[in-house]
Design a protein around this motif. Structure first.
Motif, PDB file in Angstrom:
ATOM      1  N   LEU A 187       5.821  -7.800   9.362  1.00 26.38           N
ATOM      2  CA  LEU A 187       4.616  -7.708   8.551  1.00 26.38           C
ATOM      3  C   LEU A 187       4.959  -7.478   7.080  1.00 26.38           C
ATOM      4  O   LEU A 187       5.881  -6.724   6.755  1.00 26.38           O
ATOM      5  N   ASN A 188       4.180  -8.085   6.200  1.00 27.34           N
ATOM      6  CA  ASN A 188       4.317  -7.822   4.769  1.00 27.34           C
ATOM      7  C   ASN A 188       3.674  -6.496   4.362  1.00 27.34           C
ATOM      8  O   ASN A 188       3.684  -6.132   3.181  1.00 27.34           O
ATOM      9  N   LYS A 189       3.151  -5.782   5.339  1.00 25.92           N
ATOM     10  CA  LYS A 189       2.556  -4.473   5.095  1.00 25.92           C
ATOM     11  C   LYS A 189       3.509  -3.540   4.363  1.00 25.92           C
ATOM     12  O   LYS A 189       3.120  -2.851   3.401  1.00 25.92           O
ATOM     13  N   TYR A 190       4.757  -3.510   4.797  1.00 20.37           N
ATOM     14  CA  TYR A 190       5.706  -2.530   4.287  1.00 20.37           C
ATOM     15  C   TYR A 190       6.118  -2.853   2.853  1.00 20.37           C
ATOM     16  O   TYR A 190       6.236  -1.958   2.012  1.00 20.37           O
ATOM     17  N   ALA A 191       6.306  -4.131   2.572  1.00 21.16           N
ATOM     18  CA  ALA A 191       6.580  -4.531   1.187  1.00 21.16           C
ATOM     19  C   ALA A 191       5.376  -4.249   0.306  1.00 21.16           C
ATOM     20  O   ALA A 191       5.513  -3.781  -0.834  1.00 21.16           O
ATOM     21  N   ALA A 192       4.167  -4.520   0.822  1.00 20.82           N
ATOM     22  CA  ALA A 192       2.950  -4.312   0.034  1.00 20.82           C
ATOM     23  C   ALA A 192       2.759  -2.849  -0.321  1.00 20.82           C
ATOM     24  O   ALA A 192       2.289  -2.517  -1.420  1.00 20.82           O
ATOM     25  N   GLU A 193       3.104  -1.952   0.596  1.00 23.65           N
ATOM     26  CA  GLU A 193       2.956  -0.521   0.323  1.00 23.65           C
ATOM     27  C   GLU A 193       3.855  -0.080  -0.836  1.00 23.65           C
ATOM     28  O   GLU A 193       3.489   0.819  -1.602  1.00 23.65           O
ATOM     29  N   ILE A 194       5.015  -0.723  -0.955  1.00 19.73           N
ATOM     30  CA  ILE A 194       5.908  -0.421  -2.077  1.00 19.73           C
ATOM     31  C   ILE A 194       5.416  -1.075  -3.358  1.00 19.73           C
ATOM     32  O   ILE A 194       5.362  -0.445  -4.421  1.00 19.73           O
ATOM     33  N   ILE A 195       5.030  -2.333  -3.273  1.00 20.83           N
ATOM     34  CA  ILE A 195       4.569  -3.079  -4.449  1.00 20.83           C
ATOM     35  C   ILE A 195       3.381  -2.392  -5.108  1.00 20.83           C
ATOM     36  O   ILE A 195       3.240  -2.394  -6.338  1.00 20.83           O
ATOM     37  N   ARG A 196       2.534  -1.761  -4.293  1.00 15.54           N
ATOM     38  CA  ARG A 196       1.328  -1.105  -4.794  1.00 15.54           C
ATOM     39  C   ARG A 196       1.638   0.000  -5.810  1.00 15.54           C
ATOM     40  O   ARG A 196       0.790   0.396  -6.603  1.00 15.54           O
ATOM     41  N   LYS A 197       2.861   0.493  -5.812  1.00 13.36           N
ATOM     42  CA  LYS A 197       3.247   1.568  -6.741  1.00 13.36           C
ATOM     43  C   LYS A 197       3.536   1.041  -8.148  1.00 13.36           C
ATOM     44  O   LYS A 197       3.694   1.830  -9.081  1.00 13.36           O
ATOM     45  N   TYR A 198       3.628  -0.287  -8.300  1.00  9.89           N
ATOM     46  CA  TYR A 198       4.099  -0.880  -9.552  1.00  9.89           C
ATOM     47  C   TYR A 198       3.008  -1.741 -10.195  1.00  9.89           C
ATOM     48  O   TYR A 198       2.088  -2.215  -9.512  1.00  9.89           O
TER      49      TYR A 198
END
Length: 325
Positions: A187-198
């Motif tokens: 899932l791209n969920k995990y990458a999205a959770e990180i990207i959301r910080k930037y």
């Protein structure tokens, strides 16, 4: 359908005038967004296709991951999903059960609820999801908005269609297929959770139009980009198979559509060209972020144990829209 054909068809549809309809299909975004309140908007998407792997449970996982990805590409969170099923009347229903089980588990992993669906009899198997998510109207990602100086970050390796195609004709190693399946089912969920910080200027997920096709949509005729081919994450065997001309018809449609927009440097091998045109299933997120944020973002993404990279830069001036070096 190829990007050129699809663009011509969509251009004939009427444009909706509604101040709360924030994102539609006019700029080829990954999902539609409709505002309900000043703090809440709905994100809608739908995706389904025939199997690209033999195992039905794995196919269900991949198809669900692919459909859910559009919500994260818009900066949203998936909340509900509906199954879309086409299934032959005489086929073993246990196969359908396994497909739906794989899809259901990915919906649960995404933090969403499987709310039902619709099925029809068909000559072949097809499966996917219609997904609804939520997003704050001021925090929507779209595939436009790249700024000169931005760096492009890709969160998954390319080459899955080349490998799946090679597997269908018995030319792919089991190791290569396992890498492709693992990437597609993640899932791209995990990458999205990180990207959301930037700070994010633009975002999309890389799917059927390939890396270069979706980058072309991001640039929107307003920006230009240089791609660092040596930094692009690739499943290594995909380059080997492409060099042996184990390529897909969809990649050639992507190439034909984009040939006027892309220039390859002399150091870029044919096999790398094919990987960049390769249509992805459940591919990674492609994000345009300020240069100052890119290295920190990449460092966090690398903790996900999937190949990722800073793959390019948005630039002011060059003759071609996309130059691959």
């Amino acid at each position: 359908m190829g990007p050129e054909v699809l663009a011509n068809i969509l251009a004939q549809l009427p444009k909706v005038q509604d101040p709360d309809f924030l994102v539609g299909f006019d700029q080829s975004d990954d999902a539609a967004v409709y505002r309900l309140t000043d703090e809440l908007a709905l994100v809608h998407t739908l995706d389904f296709f025939p199997p690209m792997v033999e195992d039905p449970y794995t196919f269900g996982q991949i198809a669900a991951a692919n459909a859910l990805s559009d919500i994260w590409a818009m900066g949203g969170e998936p909340k509900t999903a509906l199954n879309i099923v086409c299934f032959p009347e005489k086929m073993d229903l246990e196969i359908l059960s396994q497909i739906l089980q794989g899809g259901s588990e990915k919906v649960l992993e995404a933090g969403a609820v499987l709310a039902g669906g619709h099925s029809i009899e068909d000559d072949g198997v097809k499966y996917g999801l219609s997904v609804t998510g939520i997003v704050h109207p001021q925090k929507i990602y779209t595939n436009r908005g790249c700024e000169p100086g931005d760096l492009l970050v890709l969160t998954k390796p390319l080459g899955v269609a080349i490998i799946c195609g090679a597997a269908r004709v018995g030319e792919a190693s089991q190791q290569a297929l396992q890498k492709a399946v693992a990437s597609m089912a993640t899932l791209n969920k995990y990458a999205a959770e990180i990207i959301r910080k930037y700070p994010v200027h633009a975002c999309t997920d890389v799917t059927g139009f390939g890396f270069l096709g979706h980058l072309h949509e991001m640039l929107g005729g307003e920006r230009k980009a240089v791609i660092f081919s040596s930094e692009v994450p690739v499943i290594p065997e995909a380059l080997e198979y492409a060099a042996e001309f184990l390529v897909t018809g969809a990649a050639q449609r992507n190439r034909n559509f984009l040939e006027g927009y892309v220039e390859f440097g002399p150091e870029v091998h044919f096999s790398m060209e094919e990987v960049l045109f390769d249509p992805q299933t459940s591919g990674g997120l492609l994000v345009s972020v300020p240069k100052a944020a890119a290295e920190d973002l990449l460092a966090e993404l690398e903790g996900l144990d999937l190949p990722c990279g800073i793959v390019g830069e948005i630039v002011d001036e060059q003759e071609k829209e996309i130059v691959v070096k």
